[in-house]
Enzyme design. Structure first.
Site, PDB file in Angstrom:
ATOM      1  N   ASP A 327       0.842  -1.195   0.000  1.00 50.51           N
ATOM      2  CA  ASP A 327       0.000   0.000   0.000  1.00 50.51           C
ATOM      3  C   ASP A 327       0.877   1.246   0.000  1.00 50.51           C
ATOM      4  O   ASP A 327       1.869   1.315   0.733  1.00 50.51           O
ATOM      5  CB  ASP A 327      -0.887  -0.027   1.247  1.00 50.51           C
ATOM      6  N   GLU A 358       1.544   0.113  -4.952  1.00 53.59           N
ATOM      7  CA  GLU A 358       1.050   1.379  -5.488  1.00 53.59           C
ATOM      8  C   GLU A 358       2.210   2.370  -5.597  1.00 53.59           C
ATOM      9  O   GLU A 358       2.763   2.769  -4.563  1.00 53.59           O
ATOM     10  CB  GLU A 358      -0.012   1.969  -4.556  1.00 53.59           C
TER      11      GLU A 358
END
Length: 648
Positions: A327, A358
């Site tokens: 994340d 990400e």
């Protein structure tokens, strides 16, 4: 906490206090228990012992200070199942903290628990192993609670929304509907949204609570709200392992969604044990907030990086996790991500574990000198085995993820043709927006837990009533939206790179237009299994796409030379593009792929050779003769077509 003296970090501090041992925490083996805590600025450390996660301490003992700021206590007793916490004295202040290195805890993670992990294994877990790595990897993003909360899932009430849903079997030994659906899709990996202990759900509270779980409290402990007994420190571990074991037996590898960029609160067990070390601050002393969650973990510091690497390796070894999705990876560093890739490869074999994340952050964050953010602009510095989500492909296909009415290629947007062709080649040629080392780094997708589902985006960008007089009907099975959904899937399934899909995308998953459902009711977030039956034709199309993709080596190539397979990239007209792919087989096999997002049919003259239609807008795994060179093939409006030339 603000009044307590904070560590003033510098590289000299890391040199003096870096500890590379992997034995921090409470280790129970051979009738002996050893407690170790890294707290370099502490003047005194004590451990308090408890019989459960709510009673008063029955004993408190001091730890001894050792080298590199490590405090330890060896007890000649088997304390498996005993709860504990620490009191750390810093600057004459006594600070109570749970163990940031704990492998087990009680309800809501406020007390750690000593555990002999060998006693938490379900039957046969020592023989558990994942299915073999397939030539192509297709990841399916799933939330534990979403998966089985719906009564139509086939899971009994006591296991709905729990780890147990994955291992449950009916009276005759067969899997429930939700597991049978998952097994039949053809995906290779299940990516589980956060399953470590998080703070945004009260584990002792109502089962109707819901959160995505991006709020870490205890990084090395499974979340208790998904277990049948959050107060039993071993139950959550055993049931989490049972889930992973069941997924492996079902032919699926397991990816863990990890959130090492921030914690639920900055006043965490990490902060309490070493105030000022684990979090980034600006020069004026204020906490940075690149995560938009109140704090940023200080990746780039020795003990922070050690903590993250050791945590990843722990989950891979102890829980048999097969990959990691990071994340807000852009808040971590290139150096850390490359180290994680190296250490996983060294421990398990090159490429055995997936690593991707990400490549962005929410806001600016200060980095340590000589480190680089793992952002999209730095993808070329990442190991080719570290992938990044490609928001460029996502937004080109369906439109802006934050503006519900702005369309992309499949839903009426203009000017996306060239971008779609860049995406088809894995962004290896023609664009400076993303410059990967190879398409192995590119994760193609059109929907994830964030933002609108694909179906909801289509409903809102293609309203039945353009004047807006009627409310959007997200449950209506509209033929025009089914066409666009199929085309969106067809495009990213035929782009070079790794494939990723949101659970339920294959049956038009809706959240009724909720674009940020992180704490919305479970009825909004859950997978509605009756919808899977209603949208069966769409699900079948996705199943066919997974079979088709795996059968085409030219699309599965992840080498730096993969883009050279693409030739004849052509923009025919607004909304219609085509390209060819060299398959590389012994008979000169070649693919011809057409994307037609136009409202008009498209007639294409066939190149040299004899061609077979392998996929169109109705069926994505077929063999239908198309004709020979000079003949024409017609691609329907809002559909794609893939043809195979089987000989030269």
């Amino acid at each position: 906490m603000e009044a307590i003296k904070r560590i003033q970090y510098n590289k000299e501090f890391d040199t003096a206090y870096r500890y590379d041992g992997k034995d921090l925490g409470a280790v129970c083996t051979g009738g002996r228990t050893v407690f170790k805590l890294w707290s370099p600025e502490a003047e005194r450390v004590e451990v308090s012992l408890y019989r459960d996660d709510a009673s008063e301490a029955f004993e408190t003992r001091p730890l001894s200070r050792g080298a590199q700021g490590v405090w330890s206590l060896s007890v000649e007793e088997d304390l498996h199942g005993t709860f504990y916490d620490y009191t750390v004295q810093i600057d004459s202040r006594r600070i109570r903290t749970a163990d940031p290195y704990a492998a087990a805890c009680g309800c809501n993670g406020v007390r750690s628990m000593a555990v002999d992990l060998s006693r938490t294994d379900p039957e046969g877990f020592d023989r558990d192993c994942p299915p073999p790595v397939q030539p192509e990897q297709i990841v399916y993003e799933l939330h534990v609670k979403d998966f089985s909360y719906d009564p139509d899932s086939g899971i009994p009430p006591e296991y709905r929304g729990k780890y147990k849903a994955f291992s449950f079997r009916t009276a005759d030994g067969s899997p429930p509907f939700c597991m049978e659906h998952l097994r039949s899709l053809g995906v290779t990996h299940v990516q589980l949204m956060p399953i470590f202990d998080f703070g945004s759900v009260d584990e002792a509270g109502d089962d109707r609570q819901f959160n995505w779980g991006y709020d870490p409290v205890n990084y090395n402990v499974p979340e208790g709200s998904y277990s049948t007994n959050p107060s039993d420190g071993t139950a959550r571990i055993r049931e989490c392992k049972e889930m992973i074991q069941s997924l492996h037996r079902s032919g699926l590898r397991v990816v863990m969604d990890v959130v090492y960029n921030h914690t639920y609160r900055w006043d965490s067990w990490l902060e309490r044990s070493a105030p000022g070390y684990y979090y980034r601050r600006w020069e004026d002393g204020t906490l940075s907030d690149g995560s938009a969650c109140g704090n940023d973990v200080a990746a780039g510091r020795a003990m922070v990086d050690n903590y993250i690497v050791n945590s990843v390796l722990y989950w891979a070894r102890e829980y048999h996790i097969d990959g990691f999705r990071f994340d807000l990876m852009g808040l971590l560093t290139v150096e850390l991500m490359n180290r994680i890739r190296r250490e996983l490869d060294a421990a398990f074999g090159p490429g055995e574990k997936l690593v991707y994340g990400e490549p962005w952050g929410a806001q600016e964050t200060p980095l340590e000198p000589d480190t680089h953010p793992a952002l999209k602009r730095c993808v070329g510095m990442l190991d080719p085995g570290v992938g990044v989500f490609c928001d460029l492909t996502r937004d080109a296909i369906k439109g802006d993820s934050f503006q519900e009415t702005l369309p992309g290629f499949v839903n009426g947007g203009e000017g996306f043709e060239q971008t779609i062709l860049y995406a088809a080649g894995g962004w290896q040629e023609g664009s400076r927006e993303l410059e990967p080392n190879s398409c192995s780094q590119v994760v193609n997708y059109v929907s994830a837990h964030d933002n609108f589902t694909l179906w909801d985006k289509l409903v809102m960008s293609l309203p039945e009533d353009p004047d807006g007089q009627l409310p959007a009907d997200f449950n209506k099975l509209r033929t025009d939206l089914l066409e666009r959904n199929k085309l969106a899937a067809f495009i990213y399934f035929t782009c070079q790179g790794m494939l990723f899909m949101q659970a339920g995308e294959e049956f038009g998953r809706t959240k009724l237009g909720d674009g940020n459902s992180y704490c919305s009711p479970p009825e909004i977030n859950m997978l509605c299994w009756d919808r899977a039956r209603r949208f069966e034709a769409l699900t079948d199309y996705y199943r066919e796409l997974t079979r088709l993709r795996k059968s085409l080596p030219g699309l599965c190539d992840k080498s730096p030379a993969a883009a050279s397979r693409l030739t004849a990239r052509t923009i025919h007209r607004p909304g219609t593009v085509s390209f060819q792919v060299q398959e590389g087989g012994p008979q000169g096999e070649q693919l011809l792929i057409v994307y037609n997002a136009s409202p008009e049919a498209f007639a294409l003259s066939l190149p040299d050779g004899r061609w077979t239609v392998r996929a169109d807008g109705q069926q994505a795994d077929q063999r239908r003769p198309a004709g020979q060179a000079g003949g024409q093939i017609t691609v329907s409006p809002y559909s794609g077509m893939l043809l195979l030339r089987e000989n030269g």
